[in-house]
Design a protein around this motif. Structure first.
Motif, PDB file in Angstrom:
ATOM      1  N   ARG A 216      71.258  -0.028 -28.089  1.00 57.74           N
ATOM      2  CA  ARG A 216      69.899  -0.217 -27.539  1.00 57.74           C
ATOM      3  C   ARG A 216      69.337   1.108 -27.054  1.00 57.74           C
ATOM      4  O   ARG A 216      68.184   1.460 -27.329  1.00 57.74           O
TER       5      ARG A 216
ATOM      6  N   ASN B 259      65.628  -2.653 -21.714  1.00 59.35           N
ATOM      7  CA  ASN B 259      66.285  -3.951 -21.713  1.00 59.35           C
ATOM      8  C   ASN B 259      65.264  -5.087 -21.724  1.00 59.35           C
ATOM      9  O   ASN B 259      65.516  -6.142 -22.288  1.00 59.35           O
TER      10      ASN B 259
ATOM     11  N   VAL C  91      64.219  -5.541 -25.480  1.00 53.73           N
ATOM     12  CA  VAL C  91      65.269  -6.173 -26.275  1.00 53.73           C
ATOM     13  C   VAL C  91      65.425  -7.639 -25.878  1.00 53.73           C
ATOM     14  O   VAL C  91      65.584  -8.510 -26.742  1.00 53.73           O
TER      15      VAL C  91
ATOM     16  N   LEU D 180      68.603  -5.882 -32.442  1.00 53.57           N
ATOM     17  CA  LEU D 180      68.921  -4.473 -32.676  1.00 53.57           C
ATOM     18  C   LEU D 180      69.150  -4.168 -34.159  1.00 53.57           C
ATOM     19  O   LEU D 180      69.576  -3.075 -34.506  1.00 53.57           O
TER      20      LEU D 180
END
Length: 143
Positions: free
Chosen positions: A59, A66, A69, A102
């Motif tokens: 990531r 965060n 994602v 990802l």
């Protein structure tokens, strides 16, 4: 006017308490204690932790926060923290969603894919397993 036992409970105890514990008092035979989660061995915790670290580094290499994602994966940031920490309570689905977010879902195709080589490394029991006959024994002598 007479008040029965159940009505008295409702008057004296807050509704939030009754919603949570009401079934325990009203029907204790249906109440089941929560199951204990399965024991996770230290080796398994280490594997999960390493996987979480690899996902976190992937990531960060992509320069994604965060929050981004988590939104791409359709999970909460708390769940993403659990996945990246290798928490055993995170579901397999959460791990897969992060892998897809990802663009690492092709890595799942490599998990246990080389089954022929794995089968060769399996160890067989050292003592032979006795054969059990389910057919009746036939006598060769006639009377």
């Amino acid at each position: 006017m007479s008040i029965n036992h159940n009505q008295l409970w409702k008057l004296l105890i807050p509704s939030q308490f009754l919603r949570y514990y009401g079934q325990i008092f009203s029907s204790s035979q249906n109440y089941k204690m929560p199951r204990r989660p399965p024991t996770v061995l230290p080796q398994e915790l280490h594997l999960l932790s390493e996987l979480g670290d690899r996902l976190r580094y992937a990531r960060k290499r992509r320069k994604l926060s965060n929050a981004v994602v988590a939104q791409m994966a359709g999970i909460s940031r708390t769940t993403l923290y659990k996945v990246e920490a290798g928490h055993p309570g995170a579901t397999m689905g959460a791990y897969v969603r992060v892998l897809v977010a990802l663009s690492l879902e092709s890595d799942l195709n490599h998990v246990a894919a080389d089954y022929k080589a794995q089968d060769l490394t399996l160890t067989l029991p050292s003592t032979p397993i006795p054969a059990i006959s389910i057919l009746p024994t036939l006598s060769t002598t006639e009377s």
